[in-house]
Design a protein around this motif. Structure first.
Motif, PDB file in Angstrom:
ATOM      1  N   GLU A 224      -9.924  -7.436 -19.129  1.00 57.14           N
ATOM      2  CA  GLU A 224      -8.748  -8.153 -19.644  1.00 57.14           C
ATOM      3  C   GLU A 224      -8.052  -8.841 -18.472  1.00 57.14           C
ATOM      4  OE1 GLU A 224      -9.189  -4.954 -19.608  1.00 57.14           O
ATOM      5  OE2 GLU A 224      -7.400  -3.911 -18.927  1.00 57.14           O
ATOM      6  N   PRO A 225      -7.480 -10.026 -18.683  1.00 60.35           N
ATOM      7  CA  PRO A 225      -6.893 -10.747 -17.551  1.00 60.35           C
ATOM      8  C   PRO A 225      -5.581 -10.104 -17.121  1.00 60.35           C
ATOM      9  CG  PRO A 225      -6.697 -12.019 -19.600  1.00 60.35           C
ATOM     10  CD  PRO A 225      -7.402 -10.755 -19.951  1.00 60.35           C
ATOM     11  N   LEU A 226      -5.478  -9.727 -15.854  1.00 64.05           N
ATOM     12  CA  LEU A 226      -4.274  -9.056 -15.347  1.00 64.05           C
ATOM     13  C   LEU A 226      -3.518  -9.917 -14.345  1.00 64.05           C
ATOM     14  CD1 LEU A 226      -5.582  -5.378 -14.950  1.00 64.05           C
ATOM     15  CD2 LEU A 226      -4.240  -6.348 -16.812  1.00 64.05           C
ATOM     16  N   GLY A 227      -3.985 -11.157 -14.149  1.00 62.99           N
ATOM     17  CA  GLY A 227      -3.283 -12.045 -13.221  1.00 62.99           C
ATOM     18  C   GLY A 227      -3.476 -11.614 -11.776  1.00 62.99           C
ATOM     19  N   LEU A 228      -2.487 -11.982 -10.949  1.00 61.15           N
ATOM     20  CA  LEU A 228      -2.602 -11.678  -9.511  1.00 61.15           C
ATOM     21  C   LEU A 228      -2.305 -10.194  -9.273  1.00 61.15           C
ATOM     22  CD1 LEU A 228      -3.253 -13.210  -6.879  1.00 61.15           C
ATOM     23  CD2 LEU A 228      -0.789 -13.288  -6.461  1.00 61.15           C
ATOM     24  N   CYS A 229      -3.258  -9.494  -8.678  1.00 60.63           N
ATOM     25  CA  CYS A 229      -3.144  -8.045  -8.444  1.00 60.63           C
ATOM     26  C   CYS A 229      -3.753  -7.700  -7.099  1.00 60.63           C
ATOM     27  CB  CYS A 229      -3.965  -7.261  -9.475  1.00 60.63           C
ATOM     28  SG  CYS A 229      -3.383  -7.344 -11.129  1.00 60.63           S
ATOM     29  N   HIS A 230      -3.545  -6.456  -6.708  1.00 60.23           N
ATOM     30  CA  HIS A 230      -4.186  -5.921  -5.505  1.00 60.23           C
ATOM     31  C   HIS A 230      -4.916  -4.646  -5.926  1.00 60.23           C
ATOM     32  CE1 HIS A 230      -1.328  -8.707  -3.798  1.00 60.23           C
ATOM     33  NE2 HIS A 230      -0.368  -8.052  -4.445  1.00 60.23           N
ATOM     34  N   LEU A 231      -6.133  -4.491  -5.433  1.00 58.02           N
ATOM     35  CA  LEU A 231      -6.950  -3.333  -5.814  1.00 58.02           C
ATOM     36  C   LEU A 231      -7.041  -2.382  -4.641  1.00 58.02           C
ATOM     37  CD1 LEU A 231     -10.147  -4.687  -7.629  1.00 58.02           C
ATOM     38  CD2 LEU A 231      -8.348  -3.268  -8.608  1.00 58.02           C
ATOM     39  N   LEU A 232      -6.702  -1.123  -4.889  1.00 60.84           N
ATOM     40  CA  LEU A 232      -6.848  -0.115  -3.837  1.00 60.84           C
ATOM     41  C   LEU A 232      -8.079   0.725  -4.153  1.00 60.84           C
ATOM     42  CD1 LEU A 232      -5.593   1.094  -1.255  1.00 60.84           C
ATOM     43  CD2 LEU A 232      -4.454   2.770  -2.745  1.00 60.84           C
TER      44      LEU A 232
END
Ligand code: ZN
Length: 382
Positions: A14-22
């Motif tokens: 699903e599109p979550l836009g701008l994110c950061h993945l840890l």
């Protein structure tokens, strides 16, 4: 070891836009929305800035003949093994291997060894026990014990129906096999799925309906593939999915197959959705390193080409670019739906607790820039 992938345009799918993945070791520890506090950088935290590029789940391919499938034109035509470098570049991070037409010179031990080789190279691999023909070829003596005791085996397949190269199994044989795989799967916490090769004989998917009529085995215990191989099989597949079954389209193709009426896989997805098939019942597989043979009107061998693992990502692109499917919708066909059908709970999604298998896509082109598998970058374009 923590890895912070900063500035991802995330499709989970699903599109979550701008994110950061840890990422913590092999898994996703957190999906951090833009603007939320980030972990402090320092020793033990590697930060990679992806500059807003699209990030999607690593692809899940439910049918790869990674030791080669067949060779219907004699020994000189045996299809080759899948090379690790090709696998790493393909965007497929979870591969399920199967024997193909040839379960005489290729064996389950050979299949398992290759699965472990690809896994040692960073990918996630599983296998089906059994074979095209019944009685099934196994490693430990039975389909049930292979699934129960060997972690790699998650189901049985590719069992051929409606094909002149299969063993023409009776419904009672298929029902017994499905019951064995299903029960062993339950005991081992696996899907126990029966992956079916569907040939082009006019019986199409009828043998599976016969099993459901004669036994307590539900249609969804089966995952039949090649459903786009002919227009008639495609129509029967749409009916089958509406009756509660699952259907799988093959992304590898040849000009000869298309000339013979094969429905291109992306078009098959678009048409099935238009016919109101539940999207979660549709998956795509590459059939990589299978033999895609041609036979003339008298059934004589007329040549073959191998299936390609890279076709899965290409067809995903066609779904989006040629058929206008939103990326998040098309992604399900190559990630979550197969992961769910195969009960691979850590695969096919980018969410906390899931395996860190992901693709970084190039800006403005349908190309993979980077492949990450189990938290490690395993391929970079160029
Ligand atoms: Zn097949």
């Amino acid at each position: 070891m923590l890895t912070l992938l900063k500035n991802t345009h995330l499709y989970a799918p699903e599109p979550l836009g701008l994110c950061h993945l840890l990422i913590a070791d092999r898994r996703i520890a957190a999906v951090i929305a833009d603007g939320e506090p980030l972990p402090a950088s320092g020793p033990g935290v590697e930060t990679v800035d992806l500059a807003g590029r699209r990030v999607i789940p690593g692809l899940v391919d439910p049918l790869v003949h990674f030791i080669g499938g067949g060779g219907e034109g004699g020994f000189g035509t045996r299809t080759l093994e899948l090379a690790l470098e090709d696998a790493l570049a393909s965007g497929v991070t979870t591969l399920v291997g199967a024997l193909g037409t040839d379960a005489l010179t290729r064996t389950p031990a050979n299949l398992l060894g290759k699965a472990r080789e690809l896994a040692a190279g960073g990918l996630t691999t599983y296998c089906y026990t059994g074979s095209y023909q019944l009685p099934p070829v196994t490693l430990t003596g039975s389909v049930g014990s292979d699934i129960l005791f060997i972690p790699d085996f998650i189901g049985v397949g590719e069992v051929a129906i409606s094909d002149h190269r299969g063993s023409q199994p009776a419904a009672s044989e298929l029902a017994r096999l499905a019951a064995e795989a299903r029960t062993a799967g339950m005991l081992a916490g696996k899907s126990g799925i029966v992956f079916i090769h569907t040939g082009d004989a006019p019986t199409h998917l009828e043998p599976l309906r016969e099993v459901a009529r004669q036994s307590a085995i539900p249609l969804a215990q089966f995952l039949p593939t090649h459903i786009n191989r002919t227009p008639e099989l495609f129509e029967d597949g749409v009916r089958f999915a509406r009756e509660g079954g699952r259907i799988d389209f093959t992304t590898s193709t040849t000009p000869a197959l298309l000339a013979d009426g094969e429905v291109p896989a992306a078009e098959a997805v678009a048409r099935a959705l238009h016919a109101r098939v539940d999207p979660s019942r549709i998956t795509l597989s590459s059939d990589a390193n299978a033999s895609l043979p041609r036979f003339d009107a008298e059934g004589r061998f007329a040549g073959l080409e191998p299936g390609r693992l890279g076709s899965l990502f290409e067809v995903l692109g066609e779904c989006v670019e040629a058929h206008g499917l939103p990326l998040e919708r098309a992604l399900g066909m190559v990630s979550t739906h197969a992961a769910d059908a195969l009960k691979l709970t850590a695969k096919g999604r980018l969410a906390p607790g899931c395996d860190a298998d992901l693709l970084v896509l190039a800006d403005g082109a349908w190309t993979i820039d980077e492949v990450w598998a189990l938290g490690r970058r395993v391929h970079r374009r160029g």
